[in-house]
Motif scaffolding. Structure first.
Motif, PDB file in Angstrom:
ATOM      1  N   ILE A 178       0.872  -1.177   0.000  1.00 47.97           N
ATOM      2  CA  ILE A 178       0.000   0.000   0.000  1.00 47.97           C
ATOM      3  C   ILE A 178       0.905   1.221   0.000  1.00 47.97           C
ATOM      4  CG2 ILE A 178      -1.826   1.229   1.251  1.00 47.97           C
ATOM      5  CD1 ILE A 178      -2.399  -1.568   2.631  1.00 47.97           C
ATOM      6  N   TRP A 179       0.761   2.065  -1.025  1.00 46.80           N
ATOM      7  CA  TRP A 179       1.626   3.238  -1.117  1.00 46.80           C
ATOM      8  C   TRP A 179       0.891   4.396  -1.765  1.00 46.80           C
ATOM      9  CZ3 TRP A 179       1.911  -0.763  -4.612  1.00 46.80           C
ATOM     10  CH2 TRP A 179       1.977  -0.455  -5.963  1.00 46.80           C
ATOM     11  N   LEU A 180       1.539   5.564  -1.714  1.00 45.53           N
ATOM     12  CA  LEU A 180       1.005   6.772  -2.354  1.00 45.53           C
ATOM     13  C   LEU A 180       1.903   7.155  -3.516  1.00 45.53           C
ATOM     14  CD1 LEU A 180       0.186   9.026   0.740  1.00 45.53           C
ATOM     15  CD2 LEU A 180      -1.314   7.412  -0.446  1.00 45.53           C
ATOM     16  N   GLU A 181       1.272   7.537  -4.611  1.00 43.13           N
ATOM     17  CA  GLU A 181       2.001   8.063  -5.766  1.00 43.13           C
ATOM     18  C   GLU A 181       1.617   9.518  -5.957  1.00 43.13           C
ATOM     19  OE1 GLU A 181       1.161   5.760  -9.268  1.00 43.13           O
ATOM     20  OE2 GLU A 181       2.387   4.082  -8.587  1.00 43.13           O
ATOM     21  N   GLY A 182       2.598  10.327  -6.352  1.00 43.48           N
ATOM     22  CA  GLY A 182       2.331  11.717  -6.680  1.00 43.48           C
ATOM     23  C   GLY A 182       1.787  11.820  -8.089  1.00 43.48           C
TER      24      GLY A 182
ATOM     25  N   GLY B 170      -1.181  18.471  -2.522  1.00 37.32           N
ATOM     26  CA  GLY B 170      -1.315  18.190  -3.952  1.00 37.32           C
ATOM     27  C   GLY B 170      -2.190  16.985  -4.229  1.00 37.32           C
ATOM     28  N   GLN B 171      -2.140  16.549  -5.484  1.00 35.86           N
ATOM     29  CA  GLN B 171      -2.916  15.410  -5.957  1.00 35.86           C
ATOM     30  C   GLN B 171      -2.086  14.133  -5.795  1.00 35.86           C
ATOM     31  OE1 GLN B 171      -6.178  15.603  -7.097  1.00 35.86           O
ATOM     32  NE2 GLN B 171      -5.944  17.685  -6.305  1.00 35.86           N
ATOM     33  N   TYR B 172      -2.710  13.115  -5.206  1.00 33.65           N
ATOM     34  CA  TYR B 172      -2.047  11.842  -4.982  1.00 33.65           C
ATOM     35  C   TYR B 172      -2.978  10.705  -5.368  1.00 33.65           C
ATOM     36  CZ  TYR B 172       1.508  14.414  -2.461  1.00 33.65           C
ATOM     37  OH  TYR B 172       2.511  15.285  -2.152  1.00 33.65           O
ATOM     38  N   THR B 173      -2.392   9.515  -5.460  1.00 35.05           N
ATOM     39  CA  THR B 173      -3.158   8.309  -5.721  1.00 35.05           C
ATOM     40  C   THR B 173      -2.762   7.261  -4.690  1.00 35.05           C
ATOM     41  OG1 THR B 173      -3.192   8.780  -8.090  1.00 35.05           O
ATOM     42  CG2 THR B 173      -3.699   6.530  -7.428  1.00 35.05           C
ATOM     43  N   LEU B 174      -3.774   6.699  -4.016  1.00 37.43           N
ATOM     44  CA  LEU B 174      -3.534   5.559  -3.149  1.00 37.43           C
ATOM     45  C   LEU B 174      -3.476   4.343  -4.057  1.00 37.43           C
ATOM     46  CD1 LEU B 174      -3.466   4.139  -0.317  1.00 37.43           C
ATOM     47  CD2 LEU B 174      -5.930   3.833  -0.635  1.00 37.43           C
ATOM     48  N   VAL B 175      -2.420   3.543  -3.913  1.00 41.39           N
ATOM     49  CA  VAL B 175      -2.269   2.332  -4.727  1.00 41.39           C
ATOM     50  C   VAL B 175      -2.192   1.133  -3.784  1.00 41.39           C
ATOM     51  CG1 VAL B 175      -0.941   1.173  -6.525  1.00 41.39           C
ATOM     52  CG2 VAL B 175      -0.956   3.683  -6.413  1.00 41.39           C
ATOM     53  N   VAL B 176      -3.001   0.134  -4.070  1.00 37.81           N
ATOM     54  CA  VAL B 176      -2.999  -1.108  -3.291  1.00 37.81           C
ATOM     55  C   VAL B 176      -2.790  -2.247  -4.275  1.00 37.81           C
ATOM     56  CG1 VAL B 176      -4.273  -2.599  -1.714  1.00 37.81           C
ATOM     57  CG2 VAL B 176      -4.588  -0.113  -1.600  1.00 37.81           C
ATOM     58  N   GLU B 177      -1.719  -3.014  -4.049  1.00 37.38           N
ATOM     59  CA  GLU B 177      -1.406  -4.146  -4.921  1.00 37.38           C
ATOM     60  C   GLU B 177      -1.385  -5.415  -4.080  1.00 37.38           C
ATOM     61  OE1 GLU B 177       1.880  -5.476  -8.280  1.00 37.38           O
ATOM     62  OE2 GLU B 177       2.474  -4.014  -6.773  1.00 37.38           O
ATOM     63  N   ALA B 178      -2.001  -6.465  -4.605  1.00 35.96           N
ATOM     64  CA  ALA B 178      -2.026  -7.751  -3.909  1.00 35.96           C
ATOM     65  C   ALA B 178      -1.660  -8.862  -4.878  1.00 35.96           C
ATOM     66  CB  ALA B 178      -3.411  -8.010  -3.316  1.00 35.96           C
TER      67      ALA B 178
END
Length: 177
Positions: free
Chosen positions: A48-52, A127-135
């Motif tokens: 689980i991470w955040l991308e700019g 700013g604008q971010y995206t929560l990314v969840v990878e499984a």
């Protein structure tokens, strides 16, 4: 007014101001690990991470993996299977990472909460971010969900959701001012 009364009054006034609650921005995340009806079930590895806005990792929030040795080796051996996270951030980390890495999770909904005072979000610029969840799951599949949001929230809280179709269930993010 006496000379003593002024400093006492000033101290009382200042102590009231210092007693006000300290507010901070907050990021709440909910990740569902669904129950799967399969012959051979293994708990998923999840990142689980955040991308700019530039799609680069802004913060690693949590990584769940097998942390004990087994007949198949140590769980870090399989972290590259979290392909997107591994390419963008994982291969440059020295795991375990205090406050980020942890054991795999069982079926159910898991809540995470972060404030701008914690190391993961402390230096996060507005700013604008995206929560990314990878499984990814052994003898299973792979799934990646993304939820855009603005950090920090302005006046009211904002919420975003995504629904997985195989390895993840419902994922939600709530940003509070």
């Amino acid at each position: 007014m006496s000379k003593i009364a002024v400093p006492v009054t000033l101290c009382i006034a200042l102590s009231g101001a210092l007693a006000l609650p300290a507010y901070s921005a907050q990021l709440d995340i909910s990740v569902e690990v669904p129950k799967l009806n399969v012959a051979e079930y293994h708990r998923p590895y999840v990142a689980i991470w955040l991308e700019g806005a530039d799609q680069k990792v802004a913060a690693n929030l949590s990584v769940w993996y097998q942390q004990r040795d087994s007949a198949e080796g140590h769980g870090t051996k399989w972290l590259p299977d979290l392909r997107q996270w591994w390419r963008k951030s994982g291969r440059s980390l020295q795991v375990p990472v205090d406050g980020v890495t942890g054991p795999t999770k069982p079926v159910g909904t898991h809540a995470l909460s972060f404030t701008d005072k914690q190391p993961q979000l402390k230096g996060l610029a507005p700013g604008q971010y995206t929560l990314v969840v990878e499984a990814v799951r052994e003898v299973g599949g792979r799934e990646l969900l993304k939820i855009p949001f603005t950090w920090p929230a302005k006046d009211a809280q904002q919420t975003g959701t995504a629904q997985g179709s195989s390895e993840l269930g419902a994922v939600a993010v709530t940003v509070k001012p």
